[in-house]
Design a protein around this motif. Structure first.
Motif, short mmCIF file in Angstrom:
data_model
loop_
_atom_site.label_atom_id
_atom_site.label_comp_id
_atom_site.label_asym_id
_atom_site.label_seq_id
_atom_site.Cartn_x
_atom_site.Cartn_y
_atom_site.Cartn_z
N GLU A 1 3.37 8.75 3.78
CA GLU A 1 4.74 9.24 3.93
C GLU A 1 5.73 8.40 3.13
N GLY A 2 5.27 7.30 2.57
CA GLY A 2 6.13 6.41 1.80
C GLY A 2 7.03 5.57 2.69
N GLN A 3 7.55 4.53 2.12
CA GLN A 3 8.52 3.68 2.81
C GLN A 3 9.68 3.45 1.86
N ASP A 4 10.89 3.54 2.37
CA ASP A 4 12.08 3.42 1.52
C ASP A 4 12.09 2.12 0.72
N SER A 5 11.75 1.02 1.38
CA SER A 5 11.80 -0.28 0.68
C SER A 5 10.74 -0.36 -0.43
N TRP A 6 9.69 0.43 -0.33
CA TRP A 6 8.66 0.44 -1.36
C TRP A 6 9.03 1.37 -2.51
N GLY A 7 9.85 2.37 -2.22
CA GLY A 7 10.16 3.39 -3.22
C GLY A 7 8.99 4.32 -3.46
N GLY A 8 8.11 4.49 -2.47
CA GLY A 8 6.95 5.35 -2.62
C GLY A 8 5.88 5.02 -1.60
N LEU B 1 3.59 -18.73 -5.03
CA LEU B 1 4.30 -17.50 -5.40
C LEU B 1 3.94 -16.44 -4.39
N ARG B 2 4.95 -15.93 -3.73
CA ARG B 2 4.80 -14.78 -2.83
C ARG B 2 5.54 -13.64 -3.48
N ALA B 3 4.85 -12.54 -3.73
CA ALA B 3 5.46 -11.44 -4.45
C ALA B 3 4.94 -10.11 -3.93
N SER B 4 5.75 -9.09 -4.10
CA SER B 4 5.30 -7.74 -3.81
C SER B 4 5.92 -6.80 -4.83
N TRP B 5 5.23 -5.70 -5.07
CA TRP B 5 5.72 -4.70 -6.01
C TRP B 5 5.04 -3.37 -5.69
N SER B 6 5.64 -2.31 -6.17
CA SER B 6 5.07 -0.97 -5.99
C SER B 6 4.35 -0.60 -7.27
N PRO B 7 3.02 -0.47 -7.21
CA PRO B 7 2.24 -0.22 -8.42
C PRO B 7 2.36 1.21 -8.91
N ILE B 8 2.27 1.34 -10.21
CA ILE B 8 2.20 2.64 -10.87
C ILE B 8 0.92 2.60 -11.70
#
Length: 192
Positions: A71-78, A148-155
């Motif tokens: 369903e996606g999450q707003d903070s993830w953008g997908g 390093l703590r990081a998160s991103w939305s993969p494409i």
């Protein structure tokens, strides 16, 4: 990994792509339990650089979690998110470099770009830790560490994202691409 409801087909494909990733011979990667409650579907990996017989690494370590919420999450953008952690010991002098955090973040961006792993909605923090032993720990001397703590939305390719994360873990430990099988004389911790 959580597997229930809609979206399991897409997650199964993503899992297969993650499992097809290749790693350098001096990086040990294994499955670990994924955190619960962050998304309906998740997969977690741990990586250690040249671990000893007990699985510990004096050179560096990392964790990666692939999250999927159909369903996606707003903070993830997908519907997809990668959450990662990487840390390595440093020489004390390097730990005091005022640009260290910026360079560490740039290594993540460079690794993603070099692997052709596009992304959006990045976030993260780089933490420099300086330490000095006292009392019974005085013999350990001064030390430093970068995290390093990081998160991103993969494409695109999940495999490329996992391989970029693995490259970052090695870069933090002072092992740039192409340095497989080069001798490492000890952790990069400076001892007085």
């Amino acid at each position: 990994m959580t597997r229930d409801g809609a979206g399991s087909g897409a997650f199964a494909e993503a899992e297969a792509a993650v499992r097809s990733a290749t790693f350098r011979s001096d990086l040990s990667v294994r499955d670990i339990p994924a955190p619960q409650g962050l998304a309906p579907f998740s997969l977690a990996l741990a990586a250690d650089i040249r671990p000893d017989d007990h699985g510990d690494s004096p050179y560096g370590t990392g964790r990666l979690v692939l999250l999927h919420d159909p369903e996606g999450q707003d903070s993830w953008g997908g519907p997809w998110r990668i959450v990662s952690f990487a840390q390595a010991p440093l020489e004390s002098e390097i730990g005091t470099d005022p640009l260290l955090a910026d360079v560490t973040w740039s290594w993540l961006v460079d690794a993603l770009q070099s692997r052709g792993a596009p992304y959006h909605s990045p976030s993260g923090s780089a933490t420099k830790i300086l330490s000095k032993g006292f009392g019974s720990l005085a013999d350990e001397g001064d030390g430093a560490q970068i995290e390093l703590r990081a998160s991103w939305s993969p494409i695109g390719s999940f495999r490329a994202h996992v391989e970029a994360w693995a490259e970052l873990v090695c870069m933090l430990a002072g092992l740039p691409p192409g340095s497989e099988d080069i001798a490492v004389f000890g952790a990069r911790r400076f001892r007085d």
